[in-house]
Every structure is written in C-alpha cells, then in structure tokens.
Design an enzyme around this catalytic site. Structure first.
Site, PDB file in Angstrom:
ATOM      1  N   LEU A 155       0.834  -1.449  -0.237  1.00 49.99           N
ATOM      2  CA  LEU A 155       0.170  -0.049   0.271  1.00 49.99           C
ATOM      3  C   LEU A 155       0.695   1.435  -0.161  1.00 49.99           C
ATOM      4  O   LEU A 155       0.428   1.864  -0.549  1.00 49.99           O
ATOM      5  CB  LEU A 155      -0.767  -0.400   0.816  1.00 49.99           C
ATOM      6  CG  LEU A 155      -2.520  -0.979   1.484  1.00 49.99           C
ATOM      7  CD1 LEU A 155      -2.377  -1.098   2.331  1.00 49.99           C
ATOM      8  CD2 LEU A 155      -2.914  -0.803  -0.054  1.00 49.99           C
ATOM      9  N   TYR A 156       1.819   1.356   0.571  1.00 49.52           N
ATOM     10  CA  TYR A 156       2.645   2.179   0.730  1.00 49.52           C
ATOM     11  C   TYR A 156       3.612   2.785  -0.147  1.00 49.52           C
ATOM     12  O   TYR A 156       3.564   3.362  -1.168  1.00 49.52           O
ATOM     13  CB  TYR A 156       3.389   2.239   2.199  1.00 49.52           C
ATOM     14  CG  TYR A 156       4.856   3.513   2.133  1.00 49.52           C
ATOM     15  CD1 TYR A 156       3.601   4.790   2.668  1.00 49.52           C
ATOM     16  CD2 TYR A 156       5.923   3.703   2.341  1.00 49.52           C
ATOM     17  CE1 TYR A 156       5.175   5.898   2.722  1.00 49.52           C
ATOM     18  CE2 TYR A 156       6.850   4.633   2.611  1.00 49.52           C
ATOM     19  CZ  TYR A 156       6.359   5.559   2.843  1.00 49.52           C
ATOM     20  OH  TYR A 156       7.065   7.296   2.487  1.00 49.52           O
ATOM     21  N   VAL A 157       4.451   1.532  -0.367  1.00 54.22           N
ATOM     22  CA  VAL A 157       5.387   1.685  -2.033  1.00 54.22           C
ATOM     23  C   VAL A 157       3.667   2.327  -3.416  1.00 54.22           C
ATOM     24  O   VAL A 157       4.405   2.495  -4.533  1.00 54.22           O
ATOM     25  CB  VAL A 157       5.185  -0.100  -2.824  1.00 54.22           C
ATOM     26  CG1 VAL A 157       5.626   0.119  -3.713  1.00 54.22           C
ATOM     27  CG2 VAL A 157       6.614  -0.364  -1.295  1.00 54.22           C
ATOM     28  N   SER A 159       1.187   4.102  -3.358  1.00 54.59           N
ATOM     29  CA  SER A 159       0.705   5.338  -2.897  1.00 54.59           C
ATOM     30  C   SER A 159       1.868   6.366  -3.593  1.00 54.59           C
ATOM     31  O   SER A 159       1.727   7.304  -4.016  1.00 54.59           O
ATOM     32  CB  SER A 159      -0.010   5.395  -1.292  1.00 54.59           C
ATOM     33  OG  SER A 159       1.883   5.596  -0.678  1.00 54.59           O
ATOM     34  N   LYS A 160       3.192   6.049  -3.086  1.00 53.19           N
ATOM     35  CA  LYS A 160       4.208   6.606  -3.617  1.00 53.19           C
ATOM     36  C   LYS A 160       4.647   6.574  -4.434  1.00 53.19           C
ATOM     37  O   LYS A 160       5.352   7.512  -5.586  1.00 53.19           O
ATOM     38  CB  LYS A 160       5.701   6.356  -2.505  1.00 53.19           C
ATOM     39  CG  LYS A 160       5.354   6.742  -1.044  1.00 53.19           C
ATOM     40  CD  LYS A 160       4.999   8.310  -1.101  1.00 53.19           C
ATOM     41  CE  LYS A 160       4.768   8.557   0.562  1.00 53.19           C
ATOM     42  NZ  LYS A 160       4.756   9.801   0.321  1.00 53.19           N
TER      43      LYS A 160
END
Length: 258
Positions: A155-157, A159-160
């Site tokens: 999720l973080y990857v 989003s970035k």
C-alpha cells in the site's frame, strides 16, 4: 504587496513533525511568510509561535488533507492572510500498517491512499486554483519506495509510486500557468516514521550497513531540497523527482572491509 523574491508565502501540510516541521523552520529562518497545517491545534499553535520567533510571519490552520472542504479552506485562509501562495509543500502522509498482500483490508487501503494520494490530489486541486493567477512552485512528497518495491509494504509503495505519476502529469498542466510541480523522494530519513519502521537498534544498524553513506538522511537535508525547488534557482525544473537517499538507488554498494 511585498516582492515574492524577498518574502515568499509558503504553505506546508503535514507540518507538525519530521520533514514538514524542519522545512517550516528552514523557510522561517529565511524570513518567509509560512502557513503550517496539520490535525492537532495545540501542537500547531506552538509551532507557529516558534516559527514567528525564528523570523517568519507564521500562522497555523487546522486541516485534514483527506477533506476537500478542509483543503479549500486552508488555501483560502493562506490567500486571505498573505495575498497569494508562492510555494506549497504537500508533505502530509502515512506509512499505514505494514503487512503481506493477503492481509490488505479496505480500511488499510483507505488509511494510506486517502492521505497520501487523495490528499495530494486535493491539495494540488486547490493550490492550482489560486496559483493560476500568479504562478508558483509545488513540491510533493514521494519516497525511494515510489521508485522500487519492498515486501510487506504494497500500500505504501503503491501510494508513493502514484505520487510520482501525479507529479509528472500535473506538471504538464501547470507549465502553461507558470506553476512548477516537482517531488522529493527521501530514502531512510531520521524521523518518527524511521524509528517506527526500523524498531530496534540492530535493525537500524543493518539498514545503515547497506546505505552507501552508512547513515540515514536528516529532515533538514530534505528541507534544503524543498527550498531549492521552491526558489528561482530551479525555475526551469518541473515534473522531476529529487531523490535523497545517500546513494541507495544508485546500486548495491560494495565497500572493502576496513
């Protein structure tokens, strides 16, 4: 109205801690007019007081970047207070709860993407609304994880990565209005997020061992890059990503033993 070159008006979301706070302090020391934003009024008011003590004209405005209304009001407050926005630093973000793809939930997705992606999009929407009249510089926050993969952080990857794509697309829209849009992509940076992600000292030592410079970056080093992108020294730079990772993305370091 004061000259932009002499006294820029700077808006920073996610300004209460870490990179956002260091960037606010850096602009304040240069005498800028600064509006800092976050979700915690007590901390925000204290930060604004500190920034005024450093030489800025500073105000705090409570806003949640997941709210279209909040961001509209934040941008309007900044323009009402200082007349325009010259530099916007869209810094608000969250790493969410790490875990394997099989454990991703709707709530987990929303917690990361609503802040990191939707918050950036809504910030850009309202910043463009006022910057179309005067031009300006907008800096978004991605990450080295926006340029590579990492296990248990989909999720973080994701989003970035999205923020880099948004930055490039919106930069093309802004060019005809003299609005520059770039991103910074910090690697491991000594913030509260870094402390949470790395945890124990042994993990931090292992992380530092694979970094070419053998240390994490500092929030102040990221702030310097944001100031550069917000200045006329970068006036022909748009749609770009400045990576601040101590050389990590350059390749695998092979140092001889000392």
């Amino acid at each position: 109205m004061e000259d932009f070159m002499a006294v820029p008006v700077v808006l920073i979301t996610g300004a209460l801690t870490g990179i956002g706070r260091s960037t606010a302090e850096a602009f304040a020391r240069d005498g800028a007019s600064v509006v800092v934003s976050g979700r915690h009024p007590d901390a925000g008011d204290l930060l604004a007081k500190e920034l005024n003590g450093l030489g800025a004209r500073a105000e705090f405005f409570r806003a949640d970047v997941r709210s279209d209304d909040d961001l509209r009001d934040l941008v309007d407050f900044t323009v009402d207070r200082f007349g325009r926005i010259d530099v916007a630093f869209n810094n608000a973000g969250t790493e969410g709860v790490p875990g394997p793809i099989t454990e991703v939930t709707d709530d987990g997705y929303a917690s990361v993407f609503d802040t990191n992606v939707r918050g950036t999009l809504l910030s850009l929407k309202h910043e463009f609304r006022v910057m179309k009249q005067t031009g300006g510089s907008i800096i978004n926050v991605s990450s080295t994880y926006g340029q590579m993969g990492f296990p248990d952080a989909s999720l973080y990857v994701g989003s970035k990565h999205a923020i880099i794509g948004i930055t490039k697309g919106v930069a093309l829209e802004g060019a005809r209005h003299n609005i520059r849009v770039n991103a910074v992509a910090p690697g491991f940076t000594r913030t509260a997020m870094y402390e949470r992600v790395t945890g124990a000292d042994a993990v931090r030592d292992a992380v530092n061992a694979v970094l070419p410079m053998h240390r994490p970056g500092t929030p102040q080093e990221v702030a310097t890059a944001v100031q550069f992108l917000g200045s006329t020294q970068s006036q022909y730079i748009t749609g770009q990503v400045i990576t601040l990772d101590g050389g990590l993305m350059a390749g695998w370091p092979l140092f001889p033993e000392n």
